[in-house]
Design a protein around this motif. Structure first.
Motif, PDB file in Angstrom:
ATOM      1  N   ASP A 260      23.529  33.049   7.996  1.00  0.00           N
ATOM      2  CA  ASP A 260      23.566  34.192   9.313  1.00  0.00           C
ATOM      3  C   ASP A 260      25.541  34.261   9.409  1.00  0.00           C
ATOM      4  O   ASP A 260      26.000  32.990   8.825  1.00  0.00           O
ATOM      5  CB  ASP A 260      22.853  33.456   9.451  1.00  0.00           C
ATOM      6  CG  ASP A 260      22.531  34.474  10.545  1.00  0.00           C
ATOM      7  OD1 ASP A 260      22.323  35.623  10.775  1.00  0.00           O
ATOM      8  OD2 ASP A 260      22.977  33.108  11.467  1.00  0.00           O
ATOM      9  N   GLN A 261      25.994  34.811  10.271  1.00  0.00           N
ATOM     10  CA  GLN A 261      27.451  34.798  10.531  1.00  0.00           C
ATOM     11  C   GLN A 261      27.762  33.602  11.166  1.00  0.00           C
ATOM     12  O   GLN A 261      28.665  32.918  11.576  1.00  0.00           O
ATOM     13  CB  GLN A 261      27.538  35.986  11.364  1.00  0.00           C
ATOM     14  CG  GLN A 261      29.070  36.041  11.392  1.00  0.00           C
ATOM     15  CD  GLN A 261      29.757  36.740  12.987  1.00  0.00           C
ATOM     16  OE1 GLN A 261      28.841  37.109  14.029  1.00  0.00           O
ATOM     17  NE2 GLN A 261      30.329  36.382  13.450  1.00  0.00           N
ATOM     18  N   ARG A 262      26.602  33.762  12.278  1.00  0.00           N
ATOM     19  CA  ARG A 262      27.241  32.161  13.087  1.00  0.00           C
ATOM     20  C   ARG A 262      26.431  30.944  12.658  1.00  0.00           C
ATOM     21  O   ARG A 262      26.993  29.689  13.629  1.00  0.00           O
ATOM     22  CB  ARG A 262      26.242  32.443  14.347  1.00  0.00           C
ATOM     23  CG  ARG A 262      26.789  33.320  15.095  1.00  0.00           C
ATOM     24  CD  ARG A 262      26.458  33.756  16.654  1.00  0.00           C
ATOM     25  NE  ARG A 262      27.202  32.450  17.224  1.00  0.00           N
ATOM     26  CZ  ARG A 262      28.591  32.837  17.790  1.00  0.00           C
ATOM     27  NH1 ARG A 262      28.442  34.392  17.454  1.00  0.00           N
ATOM     28  NH2 ARG A 262      28.981  32.418  18.223  1.00  0.00           N
ATOM     29  N   ASP A 263      26.268  30.754  11.496  1.00  0.00           N
ATOM     30  CA  ASP A 263      26.003  29.616  11.612  1.00  0.00           C
ATOM     31  C   ASP A 263      26.886  28.250  10.309  1.00  0.00           C
ATOM     32  O   ASP A 263      27.047  28.662   9.259  1.00  0.00           O
ATOM     33  CB  ASP A 263      24.699  29.788   9.936  1.00  0.00           C
ATOM     34  CG  ASP A 263      24.084  27.851   9.192  1.00  0.00           C
ATOM     35  OD1 ASP A 263      23.966  27.395   9.354  1.00  0.00           O
ATOM     36  OD2 ASP A 263      22.552  28.554   8.336  1.00  0.00           O
TER      37      ASP A 263
END
Lengths: 537, 487
Positions: A178-181
């Motif tokens: 995920d982009q924010r992981d």
């Protein structure tokens, strides 16, 4: 008998060969036990250590391998020395062949033809041996290579696949993040680092496998090496004989003269038969031939420098430099010793120039000598030297002179300092006697000063000669003046498998000559000492 | 005391002198009876007219001004023509007695030729030109004979080779496709520059073919090898790769020691790197420029003026040596090269091991231990009108000197031609060739008799740029890196 004994002992003492003393005394039955003990100490033990050195060398050398070749064993060095000697003999032989005439030439020619015939038979045999051994080696390598090559190929394919798999897996992983992981992203980073590390390691492994293959390719196969050495020996002998045959049958001095004489005869008859303006060109041709014949008479086989000749030239050079140094150092040294004022005046120069390296002096003297002797071929000094009977063959050239000057500049200091010391430390009583006798300066110098300073002067000269000999090799190497130094440099430049061994040959040659020079100086030193200076090694 | 000492010193000096071998020729004077006698007249009367005819004919003999010559060489296989002319008796056939002396480096060699210690020498093509225009040592040196074509290689260290392989997967095979350009070297150079260091490479002399070839190879891939300027005679201004001078025999050792990461040098030093396993030859100069001129035979103009006939005799012998070296049988195999390699391996000539010299001399080249390739034209000594001293070769070297700034200011096209004519002397070559043709030793079609001295334009370069000797300025301007002129 007794008197002979004392003469011998005297000679031994003066020459510094004291290790022979117990032998002489033993021969005369003088205190056998003591003499045997001395022999044990001064002859047996040094011989044993030298022997031990040779054995250790022979054992250790093969272990240490460099990329430039193995360290040569004593046997290999001995072979190399033989090679150097053989080269000298062959070239001298060609020189002789050039000068032979008449029946001698024909006899020599017949001999060479015979030798060549024998050699040709051997050559075919040697070629076969090399071919056979080379085939054996190839099969041997192929056998050993096969498993290695397959192993390498399988490993390589395996690693490549593994790498691709890992990459694919990483890509799959990456797409799932995920982009924010942040955590997953950092985890991926660690994975990629691991992947890179893994790949690196695999590459290293492949490299070692490859190196193994290279080792096999480099395999030294003793039968092949022996066969090739034999082949090379024959090929070199063949080359030498062919050249000798050519000289004897074509390029020999007497043959060339005969040829020209025949032409001259022809022209002469023509000259006798002709009238009118045609006479001119014929006469000119005759004169040309005359000139040519004169040149042929003086001609020599263009012999390359060989080590024995180079040694002679080096010796000539070191003595030229040494005498020059002596001529400068002794007068200045005496003046320094006599007059403290003079000493103070020259001290700065001595201090300044003494530590300068030969590497610096050489280019300077090369440039200066080059400036004085601009055209060595026509310069009166060079022409004069080349016509001198005993040193003409040395081919004294500017490089020789520059080397000699360098030797002089580097070797004059010990003599200078020792002379000054010797003169300065003369017994005051002696000087007082001189004053009482009202000796003038010159008398004082020759009767008192120099005789009492001689032992120290000679001690200085001995060091000077040793320094000069060391410097000379470097100077010759840099100035490419023919001599041992040039020999070393040429052999190094060859970069052949023999190079290493030839260097060792030079080590021994230089060492032995240096030792002999030192002994000679010791003898002189003893001759001028009143008390017999203590034995030095 | 002193008297005895003096006497003994004197005696020992005498003894030393006596030990030295003498050198008198030992031959008495030859009976030279030039003067006619009655007997001669009587004998001449008996001669038939046709006997006299025979006596007048025969080829013109050269009047040698000097018969004992000394030539210098550097221990490289391309000195072969001089060595062969001596060993196979071609010099002797001309009545010359020639001594060949190994020189320690190119500078000393040139100095010895200029100072007269040597009569002539095996030289880098750039040396006579540079000496004549006064770059470095200044003297008018000429060349009537080109010794060979090709014969050099560029070798890089094992680790640079590995990095090149990583940059270009095509290089990863055992026998990568040739020519190998410097493209795969670019990332290595860039990354080194980024970390504040420059790749170091060795060449043998500032005006050597090797310097220009290495520069050409690097520049063809966009790497700047550095410019010479008035104040920077090391040629490192703006350099992305630094080149330095190392004598040929020192190359492998310097590479091994890590002072340089690659070098350009003649044989046998590339094959030695392979044999010792310390480096990988990536390119030969045949790949960089097919059949490029390499060494020349140089003498001073002064010497040639003083010894015109000797000069011709020397060139005659050298031409025959070149022809002998390039002799082939019907299948195109070079028949004399094994023998030549054997001669060159003698310790007073090149002195390297026979196998190593043979590798390149017999038409093969090892790029790696596993990569032996046929290179029939790696060493050319006679083919392709090789020995003729072409003006266009001289002009090419001049363009390279201008391109890299060794010639500091722009020059007009005529200047290039003028200098080439001052250095290259085909007239001497043709004179020698004519004599050889008369004696039946060479064939008519082996010499470019009617050439204007310029080879036809060629694009046989690694980057495909066209070179026409008649248009040096246009050629200069067709390169991306290097000086450009607008005259």
């Amino acid at each position: 008998m007794e008197s002979l004994k004392y003469t011998l002992l005297k000679i031994i003492h003066v020459s510094g060969l004291t290790f022979l003393e117990p032998v002489v005394r033993l021969c005369y039955g003088e205190e056998p036990q003591l003499q045997l003990k001395k022999i044990g100490r001064f002859i047996v033990i040094p011989s044993l250590t030298f022997l031990a050195f040779l054995v250790a060398w022979a054992l250790i050398a093969p272990v240490y391998k460099t990329k430039s070749g193995e360290v040569p064993t004593p046997a290999v060095v001995w072979d190399a020395a033989q090679g150097v000697k053989r080269f000298h003999e062959r070239e001298s032989d060609k020189q002789v062949a050039y000068g032979l005439s008449g029946e001698e030439r024909e006899a020599s020619l017949a001999e060479v033809s015979e030798q060549r015939a024998v050699l040709n038979a051997m050559k075919a045999n040697a070629d076969e041996q090399v071919a056979a051994a080379s085939e054996e080696r190839t099969t041997l390598i192929a056998e050993e290579m096969e498993p290695l090559a397959t192993a390498y190929e399988t490993k390589k394919a395996e690693f490549e696949q593994a790498e691709k798999r890992r990459e694919a897996a990483l890509i799959v992983k990456a797409t799932q993040i995920d982009q924010r992981d942040i955590e997953a992203k950092n985890e991926l980073l660690a994975y990629i680092r691991g992947h890179k590390f893994q790949t690196e390691q695999e590459r290293e492994l492949l490299k070692t496998l490859k190196a193994e293959q290279d080792d096999v390719r480099n395999l030294t196969y003793a039968p092949l090496q022996n066969a090739m050495r034999f082949q090379t020996e024959i090929a070199e002998e063949e080359q030498y004989l062919a050249k000798k045959e050519e000289i004897l049958s074509k390029a020999n001095r007497s043959l060339k003269l005969e040829e020209e004489a025949a032409r001259l005869k022809e022209l002469k008859l023509q000259y006798a038969a002709t009238t009118g303006p045609d006479l001119m060109p014929i006469a000119q041709q005759m004169l040309q031939i005359e000139g040519r014949m004169q040149k042929i008479v003086d001609s020599e086989y263009a012999k390359p420098w060989t080590l024995p000749m180079q040694i002679m030239r080096s010796l000539a050079c070191v003595f030229a430099g040494f005498f020059l140094a002596t001529a400068i150092a002794i007068p200045i040294g005496v003046l320094c010793g006599v007059s403290p004022t003079f000493m103070a005046a020259v001290t700065p120069f001595i201090a300044l120039f003494k530590p300068v390296s030969p590497i610096v002096w050489l280019p300077i003297s090369l440039i200066i000598v080059g400036g004085v002797i601009t055209d060595p071929e026509t310069h009166w000094l060079m022409v004069g030297m080349s016509n001198l009977p005993l040193i003409g063959w040395l081919q004294i050239n500017p490089a020789f002179i520059a080397s000699a000057i360098t030797v002089a500049l580097c070797s004059l200091w010990p003599t200078l300092v020792n002379t000054a010391l010797g003169v300065a430390s003369i017994d005051k009583d002696h000087l007082n006697v001189a004053r009482v006798l009202r000796l003038n300066f010159f008398q004082r110098l020759t009767k008192i000063v120099i005789p009492s300073a001689l032992p120290l002067i000679f001690a200085g000269l001995r060091i000077s000669l040793g320094v000069g000999w060391m410097v000379l090799i470097a100077a010759e190497l840099l100035s490419s003046s023919e001599g041992i130094g040039k020999f070393v440099w040429d052999m190094f430049n060859n970069g052949s498998s023999e190079t290493f061994a030839q260097m060792f040959v030079v080590v021994f040659v230089v060492g032995v000559i240096g030792l002999m020079l030192d002994r000679i100086m010791i003898i002189f030193q003893r001759l001028v000492s009143f008390d017999g200076a203590p034995a030095a090694i | 005391m002193i008297c005895t000492l003096r006497a003994s010193l004197f005696l020992s000096a005498l003894a030393l002198c006596a030990c030295l071998p003498g050198c008198s020729t030992g031959e008495g004077a030859v009976p030279l009876q030039l003067e006619l006698t009655e007997a001669d007249l009587a004998e001449a009367d008996k001669l038939a007219p046709e006997d006299l005819e025979i006596a007048t004919s025969g080829t013109k003999k050269l009047t040698l001004e000097k018969t004992d010559l000394k030539f210098g060489f550097i221990k490289l296989t391309d000195c072969a023509p001089i060595v062969i002319a001596r060993e196979k008796g071609f010099f002797a056939d001309e009545g010359l007695s020639v001594e060949v002396v190994a020189q320690p480096n190119w500078k000393t060699l040139l100095d010895n030729v200029i100072s007269g210690n040597l009569d002539g020498a095996h030289m880098l093509s750039g040396q006579p030109i540079a000496a004549t225009i006064g770059f470095g040592t200044s003297a008018h040196v000429i060349t009537p004979f080109t010794m060979d074509l090709n014969g050099n290689g560029i070798t890089v260290s094992n680790s640079i080779w590995e990095q090149m392989q990583q940059n270009d997967p095509a290089l990863r095979s055992e026998q990568p496709p040739h020519p190998i350009t410097a493209d795969s070297l670019v990332p290595i150079v860039k990354s080194r520059l980024a970390s504040g260091e420059k790749l170091q490479m060795g060449m043998v002399f500032p005006t050597s073919t090797h310097n220009y070839e290495l520069r050409y190879w690097l520049a063809a891939s966009g790497i700047n090898p550095g410019m010479y300027t008035e104040s920077d005679i090391g040629g490192r201004t703006d350099a992305e790769v630094e080149l330095s001078v190392t004598p040929p025999p020192m190359m492998p050792a310097t590479l091994e020691a890590g002072n340089i990461q690659g070098y350009c040098v003649g044989e046998p030093w590339n094959q030695q790197a392979v044999a010792k396993g310390i480096g990988v030859p990536v390119s030969t100069n045949y790949d960089i420029w097919k059949n490029n001129p390499e060494k020349v035979f140089g003498v001073t103009q002064e010497w040639a003026n003083a010894n015109p006939d000797t000069m011709v005799a020397v060139v005659k012998a050298l031409i025959r040596a070149g022809k002998w070296l390039d002799e082939t049988d019907d299948t195109g195999k070079l028949v004399n090269r094994e023998e030549a390699a054997r001669i060159l391996s003698r310790s007073d000539y090149v002195g390297a091991d026979f196998d190593i010299i043979r590798n390149s001399m017999t038409g093969y080249f090892y790029f790696q231990k596993s990569d032996k390739r046929p290179m029939p034209d790696f060493n050319v000594f006679y083919k392709h009108y090789c020995t003729y001293p072409w003006y266009s070769d001289g002009v090419w070297f001049l363009t390279q000197m201008r391109r890299w700034g060794q010639i500091t200011e722009p020059k007009p096209a005529e200047w290039y031609d003028e200098i080439a004519r001052k250095v290259y002397k085909p007239e001497i070559y043709l004179q020698a060739a004519q004599l050889l043709l008369d004696e039946g030793l060479i064939e008519k079609d082996e010499v470019p008799w009617d050439s204007d001295g310029y080879k036809p334009p060629t694009s046989d370069f690694i980057d495909g740029v066209k070179y026409d000797g008649h248009d040096p300025i246009g050629y200069l301007n067709s390169h991306k890196i290097g000086n450009k002129d607008s005259l």
